[in-house]
Design a protein around this motif. Structure first.
Motif, mmCIF file in Angstrom:
data_model
loop_
_atom_site.group_PDB
_atom_site.id
_atom_site.type_symbol
_atom_site.label_atom_id
_atom_site.label_comp_id
_atom_site.label_asym_id
_atom_site.label_seq_id
_atom_site.Cartn_x
_atom_site.Cartn_y
_atom_site.Cartn_z
ATOM 1 N N MET A 1 6.696 11.051 -0.318
ATOM 2 C CA MET A 1 5.587 10.722 0.229
ATOM 3 C C MET A 1 5.186 12.159 1.318
ATOM 4 N N ALA A 2 3.945 12.183 1.605
ATOM 5 C CA ALA A 2 3.667 13.232 2.676
ATOM 6 C C ALA A 2 4.217 13.072 3.998
ATOM 7 N N GLU A 3 4.265 14.186 4.736
ATOM 8 C CA GLU A 3 4.934 13.872 6.266
ATOM 9 C C GLU A 3 4.106 13.119 7.189
ATOM 10 N N GLY A 4 2.748 13.618 7.237
ATOM 11 C CA GLY A 4 1.864 12.807 8.132
ATOM 12 C C GLY A 4 0.533 12.312 7.480
ATOM 13 N N LEU A 5 0.326 11.073 7.667
ATOM 14 C CA LEU A 5 -0.952 10.571 7.187
ATOM 15 C C LEU A 5 -1.967 10.015 8.217
ATOM 16 N N GLU A 6 -3.342 10.456 8.038
ATOM 17 C CA GLU A 6 -4.126 9.931 8.921
ATOM 18 C C GLU A 6 -5.064 8.562 8.627
ATOM 19 N N VAL A 7 -4.680 7.792 9.567
ATOM 20 C CA VAL A 7 -5.434 6.408 9.499
ATOM 21 C C VAL A 7 -6.634 6.214 10.667
ATOM 22 N N ARG A 8 -7.699 6.097 10.159
ATOM 23 C CA ARG A 8 -8.784 5.779 11.339
ATOM 24 C C ARG A 8 -8.850 4.186 11.477
ATOM 25 N N GLU A 9 -8.800 4.027 12.878
ATOM 26 C CA GLU A 9 -8.838 2.784 13.340
ATOM 27 C C GLU A 9 -10.010 2.581 14.301
ATOM 28 N N THR A 22 3.651 8.296 9.954
ATOM 29 C CA THR A 22 4.721 8.995 8.961
ATOM 30 C C THR A 22 4.469 7.996 7.787
ATOM 31 N N PRO A 23 5.073 8.403 6.762
ATOM 32 C CA PRO A 23 5.209 7.250 5.573
ATOM 33 C C PRO A 23 5.878 6.076 5.849
ATOM 34 N N ALA A 24 6.838 6.014 6.730
ATOM 35 C CA ALA A 24 7.806 4.895 7.026
ATOM 36 C C ALA A 24 6.612 4.159 7.856
ATOM 37 N N GLN A 25 5.780 4.510 8.923
ATOM 38 C CA GLN A 25 5.074 3.624 9.840
ATOM 39 C C GLN A 25 3.894 3.352 9.066
ATOM 40 N N LEU A 26 3.616 3.953 7.864
ATOM 41 C CA LEU A 26 2.157 3.523 7.160
ATOM 42 C C LEU A 26 2.704 2.293 6.166
ATOM 43 N N LEU A 27 4.017 2.472 5.683
ATOM 44 C CA LEU A 27 4.516 1.125 4.948
ATOM 45 C C LEU A 27 4.718 0.068 5.906
ATOM 46 N N ARG A 28 5.200 0.101 6.903
ATOM 47 C CA ARG A 28 5.446 -0.884 8.076
ATOM 48 C C ARG A 28 4.209 -1.433 8.331
ATOM 49 N N SER A 29 3.090 -0.669 8.350
ATOM 50 C CA SER A 29 1.704 -1.165 8.753
ATOM 51 C C SER A 29 1.270 -2.133 7.678
ATOM 52 N N LYS A 47 -7.844 -4.060 6.532
ATOM 53 C CA LYS A 47 -7.093 -2.722 6.668
ATOM 54 C C LYS A 47 -7.242 -1.672 5.554
ATOM 55 N N SER A 48 -8.292 -1.605 5.216
ATOM 56 C CA SER A 48 -8.714 -0.732 3.914
ATOM 57 C C SER A 48 -8.345 0.964 4.098
ATOM 58 N N GLU A 49 -8.187 1.395 5.374
ATOM 59 C CA GLU A 49 -7.725 2.642 5.734
ATOM 60 C C GLU A 49 -6.403 2.645 5.234
ATOM 61 N N ILE A 50 -5.548 1.609 5.732
ATOM 62 C CA ILE A 50 -4.072 1.581 4.955
ATOM 63 C C ILE A 50 -3.942 1.651 3.675
ATOM 64 N N VAL A 51 -4.830 0.546 3.068
ATOM 65 C CA VAL A 51 -4.709 0.560 1.679
ATOM 66 C C VAL A 51 -4.875 1.654 0.867
ATOM 67 N N GLU A 56 -3.162 6.438 -2.160
ATOM 68 C CA GLU A 56 -2.955 7.830 -2.423
ATOM 69 C C GLU A 56 -1.475 8.417 -2.528
ATOM 70 N N GLN A 57 -0.738 7.769 -1.658
ATOM 71 C CA GLN A 57 0.721 8.132 -1.507
ATOM 72 C C GLN A 57 1.547 7.683 -2.907
ATOM 73 N N LEU A 58 0.923 6.596 -3.407
ATOM 74 C CA LEU A 58 1.669 6.038 -4.496
ATOM 75 C C LEU A 58 1.294 6.988 -5.739
ATOM 76 N N ASP A 59 0.172 7.418 -5.844
ATOM 77 C CA ASP A 59 0.017 8.528 -6.811
ATOM 78 C C ASP A 59 0.882 9.727 -6.432
ATOM 79 N N HIS A 60 0.838 10.020 -5.389
ATOM 80 C CA HIS A 60 1.797 11.500 -4.866
ATOM 81 C C HIS A 60 3.058 10.952 -5.362
#
Length: 223
Positions: A1-9, A22-29, A47-51, A56-60
């Motif tokens: 997974m990429a190192e940093g992922l932007e999520v808009r809240e 981080t990828p781990a934080q994204l998965l935890r969210s 939580k469409s931004e997280i989805v 995207e990361q699954l494709d990666h």
């Protein structure tokens, strides 16, 4: 997974804020959103931004696997992790669709009456699905039953006929952030309201509507 992922809240005032996860934080969210949606009696905020970020990361990750050396043990391990993430993601979206089908009139009414700037509980795709589901339901009822009834009985109030989410149901939760002075409603007429403190890390069985705002804020996690 990429190192940093932007999520808009969205903040409570409707303004947006970009968080780098981080990828781990994204998965935890995603897992937190999944468990909350699974155990909450009502439809929660989308939580469409997280989805989108997870997809995207699954494709990666899939692309990386295609370039990996054939027969490498790591490929099998990463493949299992991808399938696990896909399961959580699919289950989360499926939980939301089930609730939309079950409570669609109330969800659309809530969406219609929400204040300007207040975040929607539906993604654009879910909103379109809910509207189409309601239109199809009304058409079906009209063609199968209502058109054969007297004119004064040919209207149906779906808001009255379809049950509302039971916010009085009890849920298990784990406290993520300490909370003070939580007002708990009495269980019987003989009891009185009382106040409790929720210690970080503690687990409780409590009426959902008492802690619904805490679920939305992330202060507690349904389990």
């Amino acid at each position: 997974m990429a190192e940093g992922l932007e999520v808009r809240e969205l903040d409570s005032d409707g303004s947006s804020e970009e968080l780098v996860l981080t990828p781990a934080q994204l998965l935890r969210s995603l897992e937190q959103a999944w468990l909350n949606e699974k155990f909450a009696p009502e439809l929660l905020e989308s939580k469409s931004e997280i989805v989108e970020c997870v997809m995207e990361q699954l494709d990666h990750m899939e692309s990386n696997l295609k370039r990996a050396k054939h027969g490498d043990l790591k490929v099998s391990i990463h493949r299992m992790e991808i399938e696990r993430i896909r399961y959580v993601l699919s289950s989360y979206l499926r939980c939301r669709l089930v609730k939309i089908e079950k409570f669609f009139p109330h969800i659309l009414e809530k969406e219609k009456s929400r204040a300007e700037g207040e975040p929607s509980i539906l993604s654009p795709e879910e909103f379109a699905f809910a509207k189409e589901y309601m239109a199809n339901t009304e058409t079906y009822l009209k063609n199968v039953a209502l058109k054969h009834m007297p004119p004064n009985l040919q209207k149906v109030d779906l808001l009255r006929l379809v049950p509302k989410p039971n916010l009085d149901s009890f849920v298990f939760l784990r406290v993520q952030e300490r909370q003070e002075n939580i007002l708990v409603e009495p269980e019987t007429d003989e009891q009185r309201e009382y106040v409790i403190d929720l210690e970080e890390g503690s687990q409780h069985l409590i009426r959902y509507k008492t802690i619904a705002p805490l679920v939305a804020s992330g202060a507690v996690q349904l389990i």
